[in-house]
Design a protein around this motif. Structure first.
Motif, short mmCIF file in Angstrom:
data_model
loop_
_atom_site.label_atom_id
_atom_site.label_comp_id
_atom_site.label_asym_id
_atom_site.label_seq_id
_atom_site.Cartn_x
_atom_site.Cartn_y
_atom_site.Cartn_z
N ALA A 103 0.85 -1.19 0.00
CA ALA A 103 0.00 0.00 0.00
C ALA A 103 0.89 1.24 0.00
O ALA A 103 2.06 1.20 0.37
CB ALA A 103 -0.90 0.00 1.22
N ARG A 104 0.32 2.34 -0.43
CA ARG A 104 1.07 3.60 -0.47
C ARG A 104 1.14 4.20 0.93
O ARG A 104 0.14 4.32 1.62
CB ARG A 104 0.40 4.58 -1.42
N ASN A 105 2.34 4.59 1.31
CA ASN A 105 2.57 5.25 2.59
C ASN A 105 3.44 6.46 2.30
O ASN A 105 4.65 6.33 2.11
CB ASN A 105 3.25 4.31 3.58
N LEU A 106 2.86 7.62 2.27
CA LEU A 106 3.60 8.83 1.93
C LEU A 106 4.54 9.29 3.04
O LEU A 106 5.36 10.18 2.83
CB LEU A 106 2.64 9.95 1.55
N GLU A 107 4.48 8.65 4.20
CA GLU A 107 5.43 8.94 5.27
C GLU A 107 6.68 8.07 5.16
O GLU A 107 7.68 8.33 5.83
CB GLU A 107 4.77 8.76 6.62
N ALA A 108 6.65 7.05 4.32
CA ALA A 108 7.81 6.17 4.12
C ALA A 108 8.81 6.83 3.18
O ALA A 108 8.49 7.80 2.49
CB ALA A 108 7.34 4.84 3.55
N THR A 109 10.01 6.27 3.12
CA THR A 109 11.02 6.84 2.22
C THR A 109 10.76 6.44 0.78
O THR A 109 11.20 7.13 -0.14
CB THR A 109 12.43 6.38 2.63
N TYR A 110 10.06 5.33 0.56
CA TYR A 110 9.70 4.90 -0.80
C TYR A 110 8.18 4.92 -0.91
O TYR A 110 7.49 4.37 -0.05
CB TYR A 110 10.23 3.50 -1.09
N HIS A 111 7.68 5.53 -1.95
CA HIS A 111 6.24 5.64 -2.15
C HIS A 111 5.78 4.66 -3.23
O HIS A 111 5.96 4.91 -4.42
CB HIS A 111 5.86 7.07 -2.53
N SER B 73 -2.81 -3.32 -6.18
CA SER B 73 -2.72 -4.75 -6.48
C SER B 73 -3.86 -5.11 -7.44
O SER B 73 -4.97 -4.60 -7.30
CB SER B 73 -2.82 -5.56 -5.20
N THR B 74 -3.56 -5.96 -8.42
CA THR B 74 -4.48 -6.18 -9.53
C THR B 74 -4.47 -7.64 -9.98
O THR B 74 -3.43 -8.28 -9.97
CB THR B 74 -4.06 -5.30 -10.74
N MET B 75 -5.63 -8.13 -10.40
CA MET B 75 -5.74 -9.46 -11.00
C MET B 75 -6.34 -9.31 -12.39
O MET B 75 -7.32 -8.59 -12.57
CB MET B 75 -6.62 -10.37 -10.14
N VAL B 76 -5.73 -9.98 -13.37
CA VAL B 76 -6.14 -9.87 -14.77
C VAL B 76 -6.45 -11.27 -15.31
O VAL B 76 -5.75 -12.24 -14.99
CB VAL B 76 -5.00 -9.23 -15.61
N ASN B 77 -7.49 -11.37 -16.12
CA ASN B 77 -7.85 -12.68 -16.69
C ASN B 77 -7.13 -12.91 -18.02
O ASN B 77 -6.44 -12.02 -18.53
CB ASN B 77 -9.38 -12.81 -16.82
N VAL C 162 -9.09 -6.59 -16.42
CA VAL C 162 -8.90 -6.49 -14.97
C VAL C 162 -10.14 -7.05 -14.30
O VAL C 162 -11.25 -6.59 -14.56
CB VAL C 162 -8.64 -5.03 -14.55
N ILE C 163 -9.96 -8.05 -13.44
CA ILE C 163 -11.11 -8.66 -12.77
C ILE C 163 -11.18 -8.30 -11.28
O ILE C 163 -12.19 -8.53 -10.64
CB ILE C 163 -11.16 -10.19 -12.97
N ALA C 164 -10.10 -7.76 -10.75
CA ALA C 164 -10.10 -7.28 -9.36
C ALA C 164 -8.94 -6.31 -9.21
O ALA C 164 -7.89 -6.48 -9.83
CB ALA C 164 -9.95 -8.43 -8.39
N LYS C 165 -9.17 -5.27 -8.38
CA LYS C 165 -8.14 -4.25 -8.24
C LYS C 165 -8.32 -3.51 -6.93
O LYS C 165 -9.44 -3.20 -6.54
CB LYS C 165 -8.23 -3.27 -9.41
N ALA C 166 -7.21 -3.24 -6.28
CA ALA C 166 -7.22 -2.42 -5.07
C ALA C 166 -6.88 -1.00 -5.45
O ALA C 166 -6.44 -0.72 -6.57
CB ALA C 166 -6.19 -2.95 -4.08
N GLY C 167 -7.05 -0.12 -4.51
CA GLY C 167 -6.58 1.25 -4.68
C GLY C 167 -5.18 1.36 -4.11
O GLY C 167 -4.44 0.38 -4.02
N ALA C 168 -4.83 2.54 -3.67
CA ALA C 168 -3.50 2.77 -3.11
C ALA C 168 -3.43 2.35 -1.64
O ALA C 168 -2.35 2.11 -1.12
CB ALA C 168 -3.13 4.25 -3.24
N GLU C 169 -4.58 2.26 -0.99
CA GLU C 169 -4.63 1.94 0.43
C GLU C 169 -4.41 0.45 0.70
O GLU C 169 -4.53 -0.37 -0.20
CB GLU C 169 -5.96 2.39 1.03
N GLU C 170 -4.14 0.11 1.95
CA GLU C 170 -3.98 -1.28 2.34
C GLU C 170 -5.31 -2.00 2.18
O GLU C 170 -6.35 -1.53 2.64
CB GLU C 170 -3.52 -1.35 3.80
#
Length: 139
Positions: A74-82, A87-91, A96-104
């Protein structure tokens, strides 16, 4: 590049790393050796993520008519690496059959291994490869 094959109750699953997505040969070798899916743990950043993350996952799925999953921190803008996240699943059709956003989050996707044979029978690239013009990289 290193290909690791996991044998599961449903079939073989290939595992690469994020940079491996940029090279079609690894997924092609996995698919030609019977993998039904490739999984790429990866952490594209906020520049490469929007440009290439989904594009490369969809390309590898379409190239080989297999399922492809990309799992990212997940994206953490307080970390040194952004990390980009998403996360994504493709058939095997490249959808694209499933996808997360930037959050955990956790990505769930139902897959049907029959989809592989269905798409391959409609677009028979596995029977029509031109090994008279280029070598079989899976050999």
């Amino acid at each position: 590049m290193y290909l690791m094959n996991l044998v599961t109750a449903w079939g073989k699953i290939g595992v690469g790393i994020c940079y491996d997505m940029r090279f079609p040969e690894l997924a092609m070798i996995a698919a030609r050796k019977g993998c039904l899916a490739m999984i790429y743990p990866g952490a594209f950043n906020l520049t490469t993520g929007p440009m290439h993350w989904e594009l490369l996952l969809r390309a590898r799925a379409t190239d080989n008519m297999i399922f492809v999953g990309g799992c990212s921190p997940a994206r953490n803008l307080e970390a040194t690496y952004h990390a980009w996240g998403h996360s994504t699943m493709v058939n095997p059709k490249g959808e694209v059959i499933a996808k997360a956003g930037a959050e955990e989050s956790i990505v769930y996707a139902e897959i049907d291994t029959n989809d592989i044979q269905e798409i391959r029978s409609g677009i028979p690239i596995y029977n029509q490869r031109r090994f008279d013009l280029y070598p079989d990289v899976s050999q």
